[in-house]
Write a protein that holds these residues in place. Sequence first.
Motif, PDB file in Angstrom:
ATOM      1  N   VAL A 232     -15.714 -50.167 -26.701  1.00 12.68           N
ATOM      2  CA  VAL A 232     -15.872 -49.087 -27.673  1.00 12.68           C
ATOM      3  C   VAL A 232     -14.861 -49.246 -28.802  1.00 12.68           C
ATOM      4  O   VAL A 232     -15.206 -49.074 -29.982  1.00 12.68           O
ATOM      5  CB  VAL A 232     -15.731 -47.710 -26.990  1.00 12.68           C
TER       6      VAL A 232
ATOM      7  N   LEU B  84     -22.074 -51.052 -27.714  1.00 10.14           N
ATOM      8  CA  LEU B  84     -21.949 -49.747 -27.072  1.00 10.14           C
ATOM      9  C   LEU B  84     -22.837 -49.647 -25.831  1.00 10.14           C
ATOM     10  O   LEU B  84     -22.481 -48.974 -24.861  1.00 10.14           O
ATOM     11  CB  LEU B  84     -22.281 -48.632 -28.064  1.00 10.14           C
TER      12      LEU B  84
ATOM     13  N   ALA C 206     -20.880 -51.121 -23.215  1.00  7.94           N
ATOM     14  CA  ALA C 206     -19.831 -50.177 -22.815  1.00  7.94           C
ATOM     15  C   ALA C 206     -20.393 -49.144 -21.844  1.00  7.94           C
ATOM     16  O   ALA C 206     -19.736 -48.797 -20.845  1.00  7.94           O
ATOM     17  CB  ALA C 206     -19.240 -49.488 -24.039  1.00  7.94           C
TER      18      ALA C 206
ATOM     19  N   VAL D 210     -16.528 -43.639 -23.430  1.00  8.55           N
ATOM     20  CA  VAL D 210     -17.721 -44.246 -24.039  1.00  8.55           C
ATOM     21  C   VAL D 210     -18.187 -43.442 -25.250  1.00  8.55           C
ATOM     22  O   VAL D 210     -18.667 -44.002 -26.236  1.00  8.55           O
ATOM     23  CB  VAL D 210     -18.850 -44.358 -22.992  1.00  8.55           C
TER      24      VAL D 210
ATOM     25  N   ALA E 114     -17.233 -43.293 -29.751  1.00  8.44           N
ATOM     26  CA  ALA E 114     -17.818 -43.950 -30.922  1.00  8.44           C
ATOM     27  C   ALA E 114     -18.948 -43.132 -31.558  1.00  8.44           C
ATOM     28  O   ALA E 114     -19.501 -43.546 -32.573  1.00  8.44           O
ATOM     29  CB  ALA E 114     -18.359 -45.327 -30.508  1.00  8.44           C
TER      30      ALA E 114
END
Length: 336
Positions: free
Chosen positions: A222, A298, A301, A332, A335
């Motif tokens: 992230v 992401l 992630a 997480v 972002a």
Amino acid sequence: MSATLHRLGGGPAPSLDPMMALVAHDMNLVNAVILDRMQSEIPLIPELAGHLIAGGGKRMRPMLTLASAQLLGYSGTRHHRLAAAVEFIHTATLLHDDVVDGSDLRRGRRTANIIWGNPASVLVGDFLFSRSFELMVEDGSLKVLKILSNASAVIAEGEVNQLTAVRRLDLSEERYLDIIGAKTAALFAAACKIAAVVAERSDEEAALDAYGRNLGIAFQLVDDAIDYVSDAGTMGKDAGDDFREGKMTLPVILAYARGDESARAFWKAAISGHRTSGEDFAEAIRLVQASRSVDDTLARARHYGQRAIDAIGGFASSPAKDAMVEAVEFAVARAY
């Protein structure tokens, strides 16, 4: 123990507040240890160390030690000094990293190396490493000492591995994951695992190690994605630092692999250090987003975050478990 399956996503925005509330009393005791052990007859040492330690960090790693201890029902006090040792290791690595990277900002404030210079930052980092090992020795457990000293060595290896990978367009995703697994995830894993040692629950060491390790990987993924989607105010560092330093993070690795001839030519010039202006960074953001590289970073992630949550799925429901699950969700969700 009864297993509970948790899923990432959905519901209100996750927060670290439950974990902070869970460990608030213990964290006060850890902070007292930190304040005491960062003192020195040399005034520059507590002044410089205090600048970073008081700089607004959430102290997630020592909180993980405390939360993991609560998850196991530990009621002693050994984890307070060990959580302080974890924070000293982390702070020392930040001081050294900022020197290596030539960073100007850390958590929105000027870095210690900018204020006091590189030599002072390196030496105070060394002082904090030494303090962390004093705390480990005082604990008296060779197993704890082995876990934390090994983590310290692995972190250094990861940083050297990253240093040798700078401006290397041929960096593979596998090597990138090795780097972040060492430089970031190793301390997350150790911070959690030592709680099982002090609680004398050797059967849970692997689960807590897996929780911390996967959380650490998700956390760094992230961070690397945020460099291409957020401004300095959001990140607490200069936007585009990774780009200007020629770091091949996963968003760039994916964008380069997926790019056409023009995009690859841009990345070759940028990563070699020949295109680092604000306009160049804007173009890098465009290419990263057009190739969906941030989205896929992401997504990875979230994958590692789910692995972290699954690692503690076998523990019975408790406030500690709920807080540790939400800590993953928070890491997480930063972002978004």
